[in-house]
Design a protein around this motif. Structure first.
Motif, mmCIF file in Angstrom:
data_model
loop_
_atom_site.group_PDB
_atom_site.id
_atom_site.type_symbol
_atom_site.label_atom_id
_atom_site.label_comp_id
_atom_site.label_asym_id
_atom_site.label_seq_id
_atom_site.Cartn_x
_atom_site.Cartn_y
_atom_site.Cartn_z
ATOM 1 N N ASP A 16 -15.651 9.377 -5.702
ATOM 2 C CA ASP A 16 -15.089 8.066 -6.053
ATOM 3 C C ASP A 16 -13.657 7.932 -5.551
ATOM 4 O O ASP A 16 -13.274 6.912 -4.973
ATOM 5 N N GLN A 17 -12.858 8.971 -5.768
ATOM 6 C CA GLN A 17 -11.478 8.923 -5.282
ATOM 7 C C GLN A 17 -11.453 8.936 -3.753
ATOM 8 O O GLN A 17 -10.610 8.278 -3.148
ATOM 9 N N LEU A 18 -12.370 9.631 -3.145
ATOM 10 C CA LEU A 18 -12.444 9.635 -1.684
ATOM 11 C C LEU A 18 -12.643 8.217 -1.166
ATOM 12 O O LEU A 18 -11.965 7.784 -0.222
ATOM 13 N N GLN A 19 -13.522 7.454 -1.797
ATOM 14 C CA GLN A 19 -13.752 6.074 -1.368
ATOM 15 C C GLN A 19 -12.510 5.208 -1.589
ATOM 16 O O GLN A 19 -12.192 4.349 -0.770
ATOM 17 N N ARG A 20 -11.777 5.437 -2.693
ATOM 18 C CA ARG A 20 -10.524 4.706 -2.935
ATOM 19 C C ARG A 20 -9.501 5.023 -1.847
ATOM 20 O O ARG A 20 -8.808 4.146 -1.348
ATOM 21 N N MET A 21 -9.410 6.304 -1.493
ATOM 22 C CA MET A 21 -8.427 6.713 -0.489
ATOM 23 C C MET A 21 -8.802 6.163 0.886
ATOM 24 O O MET A 21 -7.932 5.708 1.628
ATOM 25 N N ILE A 22 -10.080 6.172 1.204
ATOM 26 C CA ILE A 22 -10.524 5.621 2.488
ATOM 27 C C ILE A 22 -10.230 4.122 2.544
ATOM 28 O O ILE A 22 -9.752 3.612 3.554
ATOM 29 N N ALA A 23 -10.485 3.428 1.445
ATOM 30 C CA ALA A 23 -10.225 1.991 1.408
ATOM 31 C C ALA A 23 -8.738 1.689 1.596
ATOM 32 O O ALA A 23 -8.379 0.653 2.150
ATOM 33 N N ALA A 24 -7.884 2.605 1.163
ATOM 34 C CA ALA A 24 -6.443 2.399 1.276
ATOM 35 C C ALA A 24 -5.875 2.841 2.626
ATOM 36 O O ALA A 24 -4.729 2.519 2.940
ATOM 37 N N MET A 25 -6.664 3.579 3.406
ATOM 38 C CA MET A 25 -6.167 4.049 4.703
ATOM 39 C C MET A 25 -5.734 2.859 5.544
ATOM 40 O O MET A 25 -6.452 1.878 5.660
ATOM 41 N N GLY A 26 -4.553 2.958 6.078
ATOM 42 C CA GLY A 26 -4.039 1.892 6.915
ATOM 43 C C GLY A 26 -3.291 0.819 6.139
ATOM 44 O O GLY A 26 -2.654 -0.044 6.737
ATOM 45 N N ALA A 27 -3.343 0.840 4.803
ATOM 46 C CA ALA A 27 -2.650 -0.168 4.011
ATOM 47 C C ALA A 27 -1.138 0.039 4.031
ATOM 48 O O ALA A 27 -0.387 -0.922 3.946
ATOM 49 N N MET A 28 -0.717 1.296 4.128
ATOM 50 C CA MET A 28 0.707 1.586 4.212
ATOM 51 C C MET A 28 1.093 1.750 5.673
ATOM 52 O O MET A 28 0.326 2.333 6.444
ATOM 53 N N PRO A 29 2.268 1.269 6.034
ATOM 54 C CA PRO A 29 2.703 1.455 7.416
ATOM 55 C C PRO A 29 2.744 2.943 7.773
ATOM 56 O O PRO A 29 3.181 3.766 6.971
ATOM 57 N N ASP A 30 2.280 3.272 8.955
ATOM 58 C CA ASP A 30 2.200 4.658 9.398
ATOM 59 C C ASP A 30 3.557 5.359 9.320
ATOM 60 O O ASP A 30 3.632 6.517 8.936
ATOM 61 N N GLU A 31 4.633 4.653 9.664
ATOM 62 C CA GLU A 31 5.955 5.281 9.649
ATOM 63 C C GLU A 31 6.380 5.649 8.233
ATOM 64 O O GLU A 31 7.117 6.615 8.023
ATOM 65 N N VAL A 32 5.907 4.928 7.218
ATOM 66 C CA VAL A 32 6.204 5.274 5.829
ATOM 67 C C VAL A 32 5.311 6.425 5.391
ATOM 68 O O VAL A 32 5.769 7.394 4.779
#
Length: 183
Positions: free
Chosen positions: A136-152
């Motif tokens: 479940d957490q894996l799916q949350r983390m995958i869904a969030a991938m790319g949401a934060m700027p890469d440089e941050v």
């Protein structure tokens, strides 16, 4: 709020299980985090979490030394954050993070739970334990991938450079590659 507490307890509980299962002779094994041992993975969490959240009003008791007792150090930090989440006033306290300003509970959910989740794999890999991550957490983390700027996301070595994987790689491999780990 109950969802955040449940997720925190589930993910940190899985990390705690891995910490408890580290063989005594495996604490100095190298981890997937360059230059870190298994003990350093636990030390990272037991240093930055009290440092950051202590400045936000969470009162931590003295944290045992990771050099002497990694399990006691981790359990002290894990329990203190759980108690903060259970305090409605403290959990609602606004916290400024590198990403946004949100409640302490939301900050724990985004930053602590995510970091502990990723380091669960690191510790398991370093010490020869089960590397399967919470689905479940894996799916949350995958869904969030790319949401934060890469440089941050990759500033200050938070995550390593992404690693290329096959387009049809399974979810855990894709996530680990995104955060710079080779599965």
């Amino acid at each position: 709020m109950n969802e955040i507490i449940e997720r925190y307890e589930r993910i940190t509980g899985q990390f705690t299980d891995r910490v408890r299962a580290v063989p005594a002779d495996a604490w100095d094994n190298p981890s997937p985090c360059e230059g870190w041992t298994a003990r350093d993975v636990v030390g990272h969490l037991t240093e930055w979490i009290p440092g950051f959240f202590g400045a936000q009003g969470v009162e931590f008791p003295p944290v045992p030394s990771v050099a002497d007792d990694p399990l006691a150090a981790w359990e002290t930090v894990q329990t203190t954050i759980a108690e903060a989440l259970a305090d409605p006033k403290l959990a609602a306290t606004p916290v400024e993070t590198p990403f946004s300003t949100q409640s302490l509970a939301e900050s724990v959910d985004m930053i602590v739970t995510g970091d502990v989740f990723t380091h669960t794999w690191d510790l398991a890999r370093a010490t020869g334990q089960d590397e399967m991550l919470d689905p479940d957490q894996l799916q949350r983390m995958i869904a969030a991938m790319g949401a934060m700027p890469d440089e941050v996301l990759r500033a200050d070595g938070m995550f390593g450079p992404p690693i290329d994987v096959a387009a049809d790689a399974e979810d855990q491999t894709r996530f680990l590659a995104y955060v710079g780990r080779r599965a």
